[in-house]
Design a protein around this motif. Structure first.
Motif, short mmCIF file in Angstrom:
data_model
loop_
_atom_site.label_atom_id
_atom_site.label_comp_id
_atom_site.label_asym_id
_atom_site.label_seq_id
_atom_site.Cartn_x
_atom_site.Cartn_y
_atom_site.Cartn_z
N SER A 390 0.82 -1.21 0.00
CA SER A 390 0.00 0.00 0.00
C SER A 390 0.85 1.26 0.00
O SER A 390 1.78 1.41 0.80
CB SER A 390 -0.92 0.00 1.23
N ARG A 391 0.51 2.18 -0.90
CA ARG A 391 1.20 3.46 -0.97
C ARG A 391 1.02 4.25 0.32
O ARG A 391 1.95 4.91 0.80
CB ARG A 391 0.64 4.26 -2.16
N VAL A 392 -0.16 4.16 0.90
CA VAL A 392 -0.45 4.90 2.14
C VAL A 392 0.44 4.39 3.28
O VAL A 392 0.89 5.17 4.12
CB VAL A 392 -1.93 4.76 2.51
N VAL A 393 0.70 3.09 3.32
CA VAL A 393 1.57 2.53 4.35
C VAL A 393 2.97 3.12 4.26
O VAL A 393 3.58 3.50 5.27
CB VAL A 393 1.61 1.00 4.23
N PHE A 394 3.48 3.24 3.05
CA PHE A 394 4.83 3.77 2.88
C PHE A 394 4.86 5.27 3.18
O PHE A 394 5.88 5.78 3.67
CB PHE A 394 5.33 3.48 1.47
N MET A 395 3.78 5.97 2.90
CA MET A 395 3.71 7.37 3.31
C MET A 395 3.70 7.49 4.82
O MET A 395 4.34 8.38 5.40
CB MET A 395 2.47 8.03 2.70
N THR A 396 3.00 6.56 5.48
CA THR A 396 2.99 6.54 6.94
C THR A 396 4.38 6.29 7.47
O THR A 396 4.82 6.92 8.45
CB THR A 396 2.03 5.45 7.46
N ALA A 397 5.12 5.36 6.83
CA ALA A 397 6.51 5.10 7.22
C ALA A 397 7.35 6.36 7.07
O ALA A 397 8.24 6.63 7.89
CB ALA A 397 7.09 3.96 6.38
N GLY A 398 7.07 7.14 6.02
CA GLY A 398 7.78 8.40 5.85
C GLY A 398 7.54 9.36 6.99
O GLY A 398 8.47 10.00 7.50
N PHE A 399 6.27 9.48 7.42
CA PHE A 399 5.97 10.35 8.56
C PHE A 399 6.65 9.86 9.84
O PHE A 399 7.12 10.66 10.65
CB PHE A 399 4.46 10.44 8.77
N VAL A 400 6.71 8.53 10.02
CA VAL A 400 7.39 7.98 11.20
C VAL A 400 8.86 8.34 11.18
O VAL A 400 9.44 8.72 12.22
CB VAL A 400 7.20 6.45 11.26
N MET A 401 9.49 8.26 10.02
CA MET A 401 10.92 8.61 9.93
C MET A 401 11.16 10.10 10.17
O MET A 401 12.17 10.49 10.76
CB MET A 401 11.48 8.18 8.58
N VAL A 402 10.23 10.93 9.70
CA VAL A 402 10.35 12.37 9.99
C VAL A 402 10.29 12.60 11.50
O VAL A 402 11.07 13.37 12.06
CB VAL A 402 9.24 13.16 9.27
N ILE A 403 9.36 11.90 12.17
CA ILE A 403 9.25 12.02 13.63
C ILE A 403 10.53 11.53 14.30
O ILE A 403 11.03 12.13 15.26
CB ILE A 403 8.02 11.23 14.14
#
Length: 616
Positions: A390-403
């Protein structure tokens, strides 16, 4: 209380799992709790990239042993990896991929730092190699002045990458790529990571193999086992749903169990307490100092280390690394599409992906990451294990890495995972990358001596030449008389993906063979057939921008822009070309077969096959 089986649930939160398909496709949107768990799972798999890069850079910048510098670089790289992942998933190639620190840039940095003027100073911190003037510098300025040189050359090389993507040069070259180019490129991506995996696993092979065995157990042996879990919805209220927990959380579970075992072995003093012993890195408190000294918040901002500087030699070296990174990323895009069960990305998606990576690398240069961003290969292989694309999952992973990059303690906590645990968890996904590359050969005629020779030669040279070039004993084997040219050649020939892909592409396009024998016909036909086992739409619409593309189609000028979803130029190829002529009798061909035979090399053309000016 009701009981629902996930096989009967057809909504996005519980898609139908079928053999050989993904549970969550590229366009599926899992529930928020699942997105967070899946995202953290992806982050754990790519931690070794920013972590290893921060240690490597601190040493090259003459800041070895300075924990504050190492953590600063780690925070910046985590922040940049998250930001690049979000931008790539939304506006770039629009596949489930993770962007992370590119090790392609290490080689030119090493070459640049070996110059006399950048050699590390002695203990009195006097530097005499800059502008022939003796300078007295404080400890921070020693590494910051080197970082500014890296920043400037990275920015220039990344601007070139944007030009390559926006002008459609990369997409144009795709017309000459087929299975015999893609297969060695993708396979060598995984094979080239063996050295990095050995470095992660060697502190304690037992822990690494245990983690690998747990990954195989959760993903293969009991992956299809569905556990009853409580759930609630507004329509059905409380009910029980059966969910394949072990399959979708394979990496997270294997890392969690191994991490817990390492903690038990640490508190019981089974692992040595001596940092000089290799197995010390298997302790959960081996990097506890990072957690103690990490600030609560850290926000990277542009030019925080000063204004960047530039040099011709540095730019050429970084440009060579950029080319190698582009080749690797293009192979990763195809691998992500293949594992995710979607059509290969069309040229406009490839162009955008390359351009977005260039844009992200410019930001990396501005805020001082020390390296550009590229698609992380190991996470792509994990899609085949977890079945989550899922594209949304990888976007969520991106937000986690930003945090992780902004909230200091959170990022430091994740980096405390022992190296052998991370290495063991990545072994299976990296193996999947190799297998996916080799599986591309199913499109070609494997009984053809020509094809076997091309593939075998590509793989062999892709392993042999980089191994020879990267051997320290052969450091001076490339000597053209021009230092900048030597650096470019060393970086390119030292990259397995470039050597294997180039040899495969050259031989496949110069050695005579029919399109059917080369797998071109079946490879191109794959773009207009439905091959997702779950029955999802296999069109190329997933690579377009939602809500926007229909308006772009009204603007004729957009069809000339290589990064536009409506880009269709370079498609009007007449059927008189030898490569486009059908190899079978025309009067025996159906209309559909005619379309497939007359299809040309540009992969995007199949998205617009209805507009082809071909008489059927």
């Amino acid at each position: 209380m009701k009981t629902n089986d996930s096989e009967d649930d057809t909504n996005n939160e519980n898609p139908v799992p079928k053999a050989g398909s993904v549970l969550y496709g590229v366009e599926d949107v899992p529930s928020l709790p699942l997105c967070l768990l899946f995202g953290v799972q992806q982050v754990i798999q790519c931690l070794d990239g920013p972590l290893a890069m921060s240690f490597i850079l601190s040493g090259l910048l003459c800041a070895s042993g300075q924990d504050d510098v190492t953590y600063t670089l780690l925070s910046i790289n985590m922040f940049m990896a998250g930001l690049a992942t979000i931008v790539q998933s939304m506006f770039g190639v629009r596949l489930g991929v993770i962007q992370s620190s590119s090790f392609s840039f290490v080689a030119p940095i090493v070459a640049m730092m070996t110059l006399d003027k950048w050699s590390c100073p002695n203990h009195d911190k006097e530097i005499t190699g800059l502008n022939t003037t003796k300078l007295k510098m404080d400890e921070d300025e020693i590494w910051k002045i080197r970082m500014r040189e890296i920043q400037g050359n990275l920015i220039l090389a990344s601007i070139t990458q944007i030009v390559l993507g926006c002008t459609g040069v990369v997409g144009f070259l795709l017309r000459y790529t087929g299975p015999l180019t893609i297969a060695p490129t993708i396979a060598l991506i995984g094979i080239s990571l063996t050295g990095s995996l050995i470095d992660l696993c060697k502190p304690h092979w037992g822990i690494s193999f245990m983690t690998m065995c747990l990954t195989l157990t959760f993903g293969l042996y009991i992956g299809k086992l569905k556990l009853p879990l409580p759930a609630w919805s507004k329509k059905e209220h409380c009910y029980v749903v059966r969910f394949p927990v072990f399959q979708v959380f394979t990496i997270l579970l294997s890392v969690g169990v191994s991490w817990l075992i390492c903690y038990i072995l640490t508190v019981t003093e089974v692992f040595p307490n001596d940092p000089e012993k290799p197995s010390y890195m298997a302790r959960t408190d081996a990097r506890v100092e990072v957690l103690k000294t990490a600030p609560c918040f850290y926000w990277p901002y542009p030019f925080q280390f000063g204004m960047p500087t530039f040099s011709a030699a540095g730019y050429v070296g970084f440009l060579a690394a950029t080319v190698a990174s582009i080749i690797e990323s293009v192979g990763d895009y195809h691998a992500a599409a293949r594992i995710g069960g979607v059509p290969p990305p069309p040229p406009h998606a490839i162009n955008r992906g390359v351009a977005v990576e260039g844009f992200s690398s410019i930001i990396s240069g501005m805020i001082g990451a020390g390296t550009g961003t590229t698609t992380y290969s190991g996470v792509i292989g994990a899609i085949g294990i977890t079945k989550v694309a899922s594209r949304v999952v990888f976007m969520t992973a991106g937000f986690v890495m930003v945090i992780c990059g902004v909230v200091g303690k959170f990022g430091a906590f994740l980096t405390s995972i022992p190296y052998p645990v991370v290495g063991g968890a990545v072994i299976v996904p990296v193996g999947m990358v190799v297998a996916v590359g080799i599986s591309t050969l199913k499109f070609i005629d494997l009984e053809s001596t020509r094809n076997l020779t091309v593939f075998g030669t590509s793989i062999f040279l892709g392993l042999m030449i980089p191994q020879y070039i990267n051997d320290p004993e052969n450091a001076n084997v490339i000597d053209t008389g021009n230092e900048e040219l030597d650096q470019v050649i060393k970086v390119l020939l030292g990259t397995s993906m470039f050597v294997g892909g180039f040899v495969g592409c050259l031989l496949d396009n110069t050695v005579s063979g029919t399109d059917e024998e080369r797998g071109i016909l079946s490879w191109r036909k794959r773009n207009i057939t439905t091959f997702d086992a779950s029955g999802r739409d296999a069109s190329l619409s997933m690579y377009e921008y939602p809500y926007v593309t229909k308006y772009l189609r009204r603007l004729r000028v957009c069809s000339y822009i290589p990064v536009s979803p409506t880009f269709d130029k370079g498609m009007n190829v007449t059927c008189s070309r030898a490569c486009c002529r059908p190899k079978t009798k025309r009067n025996n061909m159906s209309g559909e077969a005619n379309l497939n035979q007359y299809a040309f090399d540009n992969t995007e053309s199949f998205a617009h096959s209805a507009s082809l000016d071909v008489k059927l």
